[in-house]
Design a protein around this motif. Structure first.
Motif, PDB file in Angstrom:
ATOM      1  N   ALA A  28      -6.784  -6.014 -18.714  1.00 13.92           N
ATOM      2  CA  ALA A  28      -7.756  -4.980 -19.049  1.00 13.92           C
ATOM      3  C   ALA A  28      -7.840  -3.898 -17.983  1.00 13.92           C
ATOM      4  N   ASP A  29      -7.611  -4.283 -16.732  1.00 20.27           N
ATOM      5  CA  ASP A  29      -7.794  -3.310 -15.664  1.00 20.27           C
ATOM      6  C   ASP A  29      -6.483  -3.036 -14.947  1.00 20.27           C
ATOM      7  N   SER A  30      -6.263  -1.790 -14.619  1.00 24.34           N
ATOM      8  CA  SER A  30      -5.099  -1.367 -13.856  1.00 24.34           C
ATOM      9  C   SER A  30      -5.555  -0.287 -12.899  1.00 24.34           C
ATOM     10  N   SER A  31      -5.246  -0.462 -11.626  1.00 27.05           N
ATOM     11  CA  SER A  31      -5.721   0.509 -10.652  1.00 27.05           C
ATOM     12  C   SER A  31      -4.697   0.681  -9.544  1.00 27.05           C
ATOM     13  N   PRO A  32      -4.586   1.911  -9.007  1.00 26.03           N
ATOM     14  CA  PRO A  32      -3.680   2.134  -7.878  1.00 26.03           C
ATOM     15  C   PRO A  32      -4.185   1.408  -6.645  1.00 26.03           C
ATOM     16  N   HIS A  33      -3.270   1.006  -5.786  1.00 30.31           N
ATOM     17  CA  HIS A  33      -3.647   0.300  -4.568  1.00 30.31           C
ATOM     18  C   HIS A  33      -3.988   1.321  -3.492  1.00 30.31           C
ATOM     19  N   PRO A  34      -5.081   1.110  -2.732  1.00 28.25           N
ATOM     20  CA  PRO A  34      -5.438   2.067  -1.671  1.00 28.25           C
ATOM     21  C   PRO A  34      -4.292   2.242  -0.681  1.00 28.25           C
ATOM     22  N   SER A  35      -3.886   3.476  -0.459  1.00 29.31           N
ATOM     23  CA  SER A  35      -2.718   3.739   0.379  1.00 29.31           C
ATOM     24  C   SER A  35      -2.967   3.414   1.846  1.00 29.31           C
ATOM     25  N   HIS A  36      -4.240   3.401   2.278  1.00 31.38           N
ATOM     26  CA  HIS A  36      -4.533   3.148   3.685  1.00 31.38           C
ATOM     27  C   HIS A  36      -4.657   1.661   3.994  1.00 31.38           C
ATOM     28  N   CYS A  37      -4.555   0.823   2.980  1.00 32.57           N
ATOM     29  CA  CYS A  37      -4.698  -0.617   3.187  1.00 32.57           C
ATOM     30  C   CYS A  37      -3.332  -1.279   3.360  1.00 32.57           C
ATOM     31  N   LEU A  38      -3.345  -2.436   3.972  1.00 33.30           N
ATOM     32  CA  LEU A  38      -2.123  -3.173   4.247  1.00 33.30           C
ATOM     33  C   LEU A  38      -2.205  -4.539   3.580  1.00 33.30           C
ATOM     34  N   ASN A  78       6.635  -2.036  -4.511  1.00 36.97           N
ATOM     35  CA  ASN A  78       7.788  -1.138  -4.482  1.00 36.97           C
ATOM     36  C   ASN A  78       8.620  -1.341  -3.219  1.00 36.97           C
ATOM     37  N   ALA A  79       8.188  -2.234  -2.328  1.00 42.67           N
ATOM     38  CA  ALA A  79       8.964  -2.600  -1.144  1.00 42.67           C
ATOM     39  C   ALA A  79       8.370  -3.891  -0.571  1.00 42.67           C
ATOM     40  N   PRO A  80       9.175  -4.753   0.026  1.00 40.40           N
ATOM     41  CA  PRO A  80      10.611  -4.626   0.284  1.00 40.40           C
ATOM     42  C   PRO A  80      11.482  -4.955  -0.923  1.00 40.40           C
ATOM     43  N   VAL A  81      10.863  -5.355  -2.027  1.00 42.53           N
ATOM     44  CA  VAL A  81      11.582  -5.588  -3.272  1.00 42.53           C
ATOM     45  C   VAL A  81      10.661  -5.153  -4.400  1.00 42.53           C
ATOM     46  N   GLN A  82      11.215  -4.669  -5.484  1.00 43.45           N
ATOM     47  CA  GLN A  82      10.402  -4.242  -6.612  1.00 43.45           C
ATOM     48  C   GLN A  82      10.119  -5.421  -7.528  1.00 43.45           C
ATOM     49  N   GLY A  83       8.868  -5.554  -7.932  1.00 44.89           N
ATOM     50  CA  GLY A  83       8.487  -6.643  -8.821  1.00 44.89           C
ATOM     51  C   GLY A  83       7.018  -6.970  -8.666  1.00 44.89           C
ATOM     52  N   TRP A  84       6.585  -8.045  -9.313  1.00 40.61           N
ATOM     53  CA  TRP A  84       5.178  -8.435  -9.354  1.00 40.61           C
ATOM     54  C   TRP A  84       4.957  -9.714  -8.553  1.00 40.61           C
ATOM     55  N   ILE A  85       3.834  -9.763  -7.813  1.00 43.63           N
ATOM     56  CA  ILE A  85       3.436 -10.987  -7.123  1.00 43.63           C
ATOM     57  C   ILE A  85       1.980 -11.287  -7.444  1.00 43.63           C
ATOM     58  N   TYR A  86       1.607 -12.560  -7.294  1.00 43.09           N
ATOM     59  CA  TYR A  86       0.248 -12.995  -7.611  1.00 43.09           C
ATOM     60  C   TYR A  86      -0.697 -12.564  -6.497  1.00 43.09           C
ATOM     61  N   GLN A  87      -1.739 -11.841  -6.867  1.00 42.57           N
ATOM     62  CA  GLN A  87      -2.630 -11.231  -5.876  1.00 42.57           C
ATOM     63  C   GLN A  87      -3.342 -12.265  -5.005  1.00 42.57           C
ATOM     64  N   LYS A  88      -3.684 -13.423  -5.579  1.00 47.79           N
ATOM     65  CA  LYS A  88      -4.437 -14.420  -4.820  1.00 47.79           C
ATOM     66  C   LYS A  88      -3.584 -15.122  -3.767  1.00 47.79           C
ATOM     67  N   SER A  89      -2.287 -14.841  -3.750  1.00 46.19           N
ATOM     68  CA  SER A  89      -1.408 -15.367  -2.706  1.00 46.19           C
ATOM     69  C   SER A  89      -1.096 -14.295  -1.669  1.00 46.19           C
ATOM     70  N   THR A  90      -1.981 -13.302  -1.570  1.00 44.55           N
ATOM     71  CA  THR A  90      -1.815 -12.228  -0.593  1.00 44.55           C
ATOM     72  C   THR A  90      -3.113 -12.030   0.174  1.00 44.55           C
ATOM     73  N   ALA A  91      -3.030 -11.257   1.236  1.00 48.94           N
ATOM     74  CA  ALA A  91      -4.208 -10.865   2.014  1.00 48.94           C
ATOM     75  C   ALA A  91      -4.123  -9.368   2.255  1.00 48.94           C
ATOM     76  N   THR A  92      -5.187  -8.657   1.922  1.00 46.30           N
ATOM     77  CA  THR A  92      -5.212  -7.203   2.089  1.00 46.30           C
ATOM     78  C   THR A  92      -6.263  -6.815   3.116  1.00 46.30           C
ATOM     79  N   SER A  93      -5.870  -5.956   4.037  1.00 46.97           N
ATOM     80  CA  SER A  93      -6.784  -5.470   5.065  1.00 46.97           C
ATOM     81  C   SER A  93      -6.802  -3.948   5.051  1.00 46.97           C
ATOM     82  N   CYS A  94      -7.995  -3.395   5.123  1.00 43.19           N
ATOM     83  CA  CYS A  94      -8.146  -1.942   5.207  1.00 43.19           C
ATOM     84  C   CYS A  94      -8.737  -1.548   6.556  1.00 43.19           C
ATOM     85  N   SER A  95      -8.655  -2.462   7.525  1.00 43.55           N
ATOM     86  CA  SER A  95      -9.226  -2.212   8.844  1.00 43.55           C
ATOM     87  C   SER A  95      -8.147  -1.739   9.807  1.00 43.55           C
ATOM     88  N   ASP A  96      -8.545  -1.512  11.057  1.00 39.90           N
ATOM     89  CA  ASP A  96      -7.613  -1.016  12.070  1.00 39.90           C
ATOM     90  C   ASP A  96      -6.621  -2.070  12.534  1.00 39.90           C
TER      91      ASP A  96
END
Length: 247
Positions: free
Chosen positions: A38-48, A94-112
């Motif tokens: 249902a939802d699709s959103s761009p990923h914040p470019s400043h986050c890692l 889109n890097a280092p390989v193109q494709g889909w990964i499960y979000q809950k197996s990742t960690a995203t940080s928008c801090s310094d």
């Protein structure tokens, strides 16, 4: 330098073949059909975003759902990835390989903390490795305090023995689960004490409560309730004492 494991199937013609094969499986096995997103959103470019799979490697898939033959690559925990967008619980890389990964197996940080991490590693990069351990540890600490203990532990486990952060990472692997369990047990004990009207028991635990932001934020309303109920009890006792005192 960590290597990216990919299958020989190409992302061009391979995607077509995988899509056709997957459609056959979906007809035979309806439970493999992808959920409606249902939802699709761009990923914040400043986050890692880092791979944070407890049992690496993490599969990269040609479509945002699990099917027997849509795996097109694999990524190790601790690897930095570039995310184009998110759809439901899936991230499109889109890097280092193109494709889909499960979000809950990742960690995203928008801090310094991301500033001390190396650039996205490429499979063809032969340059001398850079110590990304301190940056990974910083993001692991952030994830731990956000309540994502599995991601935090996975990231800490990925830190190389050659990293300057390795000794601190080893200590975290021992201490974090212990402190987490203590905080969790004390939180549920505090809730139980509130239900039984033992307000002081809740307040007595505050000073010794583990310094984990996730659990402290959950404990805060319990402590406030204990203070409020204790004040009410004190006021009621004061009024009763005044009524019983000789005039």
């Amino acid at each position: 330098m960590r290597t990216i494991k990919t299958q020989s199937i190409g992302l061009g013609a391979g995607l077509v073949g995988v899509a056709i094969a997957t459609s056959v499986f979906q007809v035979r096995l309806p439970f493999l059909q992808p959920p409606l997103i249902a939802d699709s959103s761009p990923h914040p470019s400043h986050c890692l975003t880092l791979v944070a799979a407890l049992k690496p490697p993490l599969n990269v898939r040609s479509q945002p759902f699990v099917a027997p033959n849509n795996i097109i690559g694999r990524l190790d925990t601790g690897m930095q990835v570039s995310v184009e967008k998110q759809e439901g619980n899936w991230l499109l890389l889109n890097a280092p390989v193109q494709g889909w990964i499960y979000q809950k197996s990742t960690a995203t940080s928008c801090s310094d903390s991301q500033k001390v991490l190396v650039a996205i590693p490429q499979a063809s990069d032969r340059s001398a490795p850079i110590d990304s351990g301190p940056g990974i540890l910083a993001i692991a600490i952030e994830q731990y305090h956000l309540g994502h203990i599995d991601a935090a532990i996975a990231l800490v486990q990925s830190i190389s023995a050659q990293s300057t952060a390795y000794e601190e990472a080893k200590l975290a692997l021992v201490q974090w689960p212990q402190k987490w369990q203590i905080a969790q047990d004390q939180f549920y004990s505090a809730q139980h004490a509130i239900r039984e009207g033992r307000w002081q028991d809740v307040l007595d635990r505050v000073e010794s409560y583990p310094d984990i932001r996730f659990w402290r934020e959950r404990l805060t309303p319990v402590v406030r309730e204990a203070i409020k109920q204790q004040q009410r009890s004190y006021q009621a006792n004061t009024v009763q004492a005044q009524q019983l005192s000789p005039k």
